[in-house]
Design an enzyme around this catalytic site. Sequence first.
Site, PDB file in Angstrom:
ATOM      1  N   GLU A   1      -9.867   1.386   4.648  1.00 37.89           N
ATOM      2  CA  GLU A   1     -10.271   0.876   3.299  1.00 37.89           C
ATOM      3  C   GLU A   1      -9.787  -0.444   3.094  1.00 37.89           C
ATOM      4  OE1 GLU A   1      -7.618   2.274   0.279  1.00 37.89           O
ATOM      5  OE2 GLU A   1      -8.815   1.843  -1.504  1.00 37.89           O
ATOM      6  N   HIS A   2      -8.495  -0.962   3.570  1.00 37.91           N
ATOM      7  CA  HIS A   2      -8.195  -2.587   3.444  1.00 37.91           C
ATOM      8  C   HIS A   2      -8.058  -2.854   4.962  1.00 37.91           C
ATOM      9  CE1 HIS A   2      -6.975  -0.921  -0.561  1.00 37.91           C
ATOM     10  NE2 HIS A   2      -7.645  -1.847  -0.973  1.00 37.91           N
TER      11      HIS A   2
ATOM     12  N   HIS B   1       1.969   3.124  -3.250  1.00 36.39           N
ATOM     13  CA  HIS B   1       0.922   3.719  -4.080  1.00 36.39           C
ATOM     14  C   HIS B   1       0.960   5.281  -4.022  1.00 36.39           C
ATOM     15  CE1 HIS B   1      -2.174   1.059  -5.719  1.00 36.39           C
ATOM     16  NE2 HIS B   1      -2.310   0.763  -4.683  1.00 36.39           N
TER      17      HIS B   1
ATOM     18  N   HIS C   1     -53.812  17.640   0.325  1.00 32.01           N
ATOM     19  CA  HIS C   1     -53.534  16.151   0.399  1.00 32.01           C
ATOM     20  C   HIS C   1     -54.717  15.409   0.799  1.00 32.01           C
ATOM     21  CE1 HIS C   1     -49.358  17.598  -0.046  1.00 32.01           C
ATOM     22  NE2 HIS C   1     -48.760  16.199   0.199  1.00 32.01           N
TER      23      HIS C   1
ATOM     24  N   GLN D   1       0.609  -1.145  -0.011  1.00 27.26           N
ATOM     25  CA  GLN D   1      -0.148   0.073   0.146  1.00 27.26           C
ATOM     26  C   GLN D   1       0.690   1.267   0.064  1.00 27.26           C
ATOM     27  OE1 GLN D   1      -3.485   0.085  -0.538  1.00 27.26           O
ATOM     28  NE2 GLN D   1      -2.430  -1.856  -0.995  1.00 27.26           N
TER      29      GLN D   1
ATOM     30  N   ASP E   1      -6.711  -6.530  -5.510  1.00 25.81           N
ATOM     31  CA  ASP E   1      -6.584  -5.392  -6.281  1.00 25.81           C
ATOM     32  C   ASP E   1      -7.305  -5.479  -7.618  1.00 25.81           C
ATOM     33  OD1 ASP E   1      -5.845  -3.685  -4.519  1.00 25.81           O
ATOM     34  OD2 ASP E   1      -3.731  -3.721  -4.765  1.00 25.81           O
TER      35      ASP E   1
END
Lengths: 428, 428
Positions: free
Chosen positions: B315-316, B250, B408, B247, B349
Amino acid sequence: MWDVESFLSRRRRGFRFEEERRVVEEIIAAVREGGDEAVRSYTKTFDRMELGDLRMPEAWFEAAEAKVTDEFRAVIREAIGNIRRFHEHQRRSSWFMSEEDGRFLGQVVRPIRRVGVYVPGGRAAYPSSVLMNVIPAQVAGVKEVAVVTPTPEGQWNPGVLVALRELGVREVYRIGGAQAVAALAFGTETIRAVDKIVGPGNLYVALAKSAVFGRVGIDMMAGPSEILIVADEAADPEWTAADLLSQAEHDPMASAVLVTPSKTLAQGVMKAVERRLAKLPRRDIARQSMEQQGGILLVDSIEEAVAVANLVAPEHLELMVADPHRWLGMIESAGAVFLGPWSPEPVGDYFAGPNHVLPTGGSARFASPLSVDDFVTRMSVIQYSEAALRTQAARIALFARAEGLEAHAQAVEARMERGGRGRDGAAR
Amino acid sequence: MWDVESFLSRRRRGFRFEEERRVVEEIIAAVREGGDEAVRSYTKTFDRMELGDLRMPEAWFEAAEAKVTDEFRAVIREAIGNIRRFHEHQRRSSWFMSEEDGRFLGQVVRPIRRVGVYVPGGRAAYPSSVLMNVIPAQVAGVKEVAVVTPTPEGQWNPGVLVALRELGVREVYRIGGAQAVAALAFGTETIRAVDKIVGPGNLYVALAKSAVFGRVGIDMMAGPSEILIVADEAADPEWTAADLLSQAEHDPMASAVLVTPSKTLAQGVMKAVERRLAKLPRRDIARQSMEQQGGILLVDSIEEAVAVANLVAPEHLELMVADPHRWLGMIESAGAVFLGPWSPEPVGDYFAGPNHVLPTGGSARFASPLSVDDFVTRMSVIQYSEAALRTQAARIALFARAEGLEAHAQAVEARMERGGRGRDGAAR
């Protein structure tokens, strides 16, 4: 009456609300910094109330119970039952798929932990708002539902308080505006921060929700109410007019439109609208809406009317035509569709069961009614066995390197270097 | 290493990007006004390309086919099969409930009509982005998928073009940036407007998506990538380190964190990270990420590690612990959960099947991975029979009046005034 082209060329202009945005950001920063005291101070300014305890006093709930009729309570209970039953159909299960080589994949559904619901106070206080925002959260399994609702000058709506009681909501704060949204998003000494905020509100509430989005989840932004009625020559002009006015009375910006191939119906509806309008308590609002946002569009056929409906993607769509189920199959975008002459839009507003929080302004092309889905999250689950990873390692590494991500490839390959140190390999 | 408190007190600061926002709004206004010509002009400025036809030339696709290996094509096909199979489990059906009194309620699921997918070009061009954004749309039944992807100075990524071909995407435009988002949202002479835009992009793309939101739907805004690994003393330090780095490579802002009760593992991982880092092509990025955003958090127990994971909502999330399924039951918030030692994050991924577009920055508390749900809308359906409306009319009218909405109530009561003019009543 319009032709199709001039009808579709009408577009609402966007506004930026620079000044209001600035005010909202100031309020949020102050609440984030000052907590309860900042909330009290804004409540004093905007709601003209000195607040000790932020909580709604138990005595107010009891007073509310005394103020509503048994009849009202019975209706609200029936509505709750209907809404709950409909939303229970939306519940989703976790699922898993297990492949022969030991791969185990799935999707786990979890309720959101803590949700804040904004309920407008003052004149726009609707008990149905409480039902439509709280019930899907409860059906989703959300354990903590915190409600904020302003009580300007100490005034409250008995229906709202009774609705909260009937749903068993115990955590209720008598605060509103951007300060309440900020308190929910960031937390104060008294109010713990929530994970998501839903519920309608005025411009300041909407801007505050959009400002705290990211920090917490929010629901969609609702625009003015809309109804589009597709009707053929057999539709009752009186009923059609009444349905148009039921939306027009909401808001001068509300939009009530009839699309029909029948000139006779169109003329009958115009007359009926005039006649009925004169007798409505909210006639000024309804007239403004009908004159500025409403209208009748004459088309050649029901096919064309349905095509117009798909382009408009209205919040509410009534199909007052022969064999409405046949036409339903051609409807691509709408918030809620009402079929046949016995389904006037108001039955869907609080009683039938489906949610009344619906996409407006054409957003039904990509958005959906509020639902149980809005109160859960899904997590992906991935488990590879040693065998599966050994079979696929080379392919995964190849793909990683094709994307230029060497460390991705190495994370897989590190596991190939020595045999079975992992737990589900035997040799530890 | 940190303690729990100092770890959790770290918060990313928000940025406002005033200047970038202004630029993006100018571009959007220009494209809205000038159409294709404005898109061509921005493409000349930003991508240094004179564009005739906005479409990706057929010849480029053919050249891309010639540039990739058969091996890569086989892997991408297998990945497509895995991703499609997983997402097919997410398909939902319309449903109806029919009550004894003739009420007919339901929820109709429809694919969104037309979707735009942004695929980054240049260095951040990932074939997996194509798969993860296009496949769920196709599985949802979206009929029109239009892809935009910039080709700065005429350069393109063969993997991206091959992925588009393998998925049968035929409508591809070689444009990018805010101008491409504006073209998708508002349409030009060449490009018809879409209903929703998905896909990752740089800051300008993200700001453009958020500026056109409302006009069209958009997916969530992705922040820097994150991994949180919960591991016990039996985890392999080398594998753990490799997963953290997968990770960290990235983005300098990516966050890779290990939470463990084992000091031995922590020390082993620190050494392994150093050793492995030195050999990575993207070591500068990975080192910056590890030093500024990454780290190791020592806790007392796996229970505590899981509690931290739930607060972070990463996230992960990797669970490299004994009996990971037991702990999965306690995980409340994460984008994707990887179970056991043989499931390094990179398998998710592009290959295993679940989507890699996941909620970041703690938004897994309220948001979910990209899925088939993001490419459909739900419409509510309401049909009352005459009998049902007659039974319930008084209650519906009572509720309407309790909310102060007379028109109504009247829409319901109009139908009670004369007998059976509606179609499903006999007496017409």
